[in-house]
Scaffold this active site. Structure first.
Site, PDB file in Angstrom:
ATOM      1  CB  CYS A 143      18.369  60.870  54.231  1.00  9.26           C
ATOM      2  SG  CYS A 143      20.085  60.575  53.802  1.00  9.26           S
ATOM      3  CB  CYS A 199      23.164  62.329  54.523  1.00  6.21           C
ATOM      4  SG  CYS A 199      21.775  63.462  54.376  1.00  6.21           S
ATOM      5  CB  CYS A 201      18.117  68.227  61.643  1.00  3.17           C
ATOM      6  SG  CYS A 201      16.870  67.228  62.480  1.00  3.17           S
TER       7      CYS A 201
END
Length: 144
Positions: free
Chosen positions: A10, A82, A89
């Site tokens: 997250c 999220c 990422c």
């Protein structure tokens, strides 16, 4: 059979990813080695700790960390929780499967709360949704 290595990711590793790691360790420790991290480090959210304790899961000893602070290891799955984490990422080796399972952000939902009890209702709802998702693991991953 080896345990599945799962990283819950997250933005700040303060709330949702911590809850997911806590649930996975509590509910699925026989089949999953769970970790959590953030793109940034925002500190452990005290209301997340509180609602997890209400459900019998102690995450008070967890700490907020970034992906770079994790031990060197390969993950079977990186699950972003999220939108920001999904978009930003970091790179993982090709064998790592990336999935996105979005959950509402309790601190954002609780911004307009009149008191802590009202704020906690948002945290509890998201906690329970994350629990339900983690309970489906690892079977739901093998189907995806």
């Amino acid at each position: 059979m080896a345990k599945m290595q799962i990283l819950f990711l997250c933005t700040g590793n303060s709330c949702r990813s911590q809850m997911a790691e806590g649930w996975a360790r509590h509910l699925r420790s026989e089949s999953i080695d769970a970790y959590s991290a953030g793109i940034e480090r925002h500190g452990l959210n005290p209301l997340a700790v509180k609602v997890m304790a209400e459900a019998g899961v102690d995450i008070s000893g967890f700490r907020s960390k970034t992906v770079d602070e994790l031990p060197e290891q390969e993950f079977d799955y990186v699950i972003t929780l999220c939108g920001h984490a999904q978009e930003t990422c970091p790179f993982f080796p090709a064998k790592t499967k990336r999935l996105h399972v979005g959950f509402d952000d309790p601190p954002k939902l609780a911004e307009q709360a009149q008191n802590e009890e009202e704020a906690l209702t948002h945290y509890r709802r998201v906690r329970d949704k994350i629990r339900d998702y983690v309970q489906s693991l690892p079977a739901s991953l093998l189907e995806s």
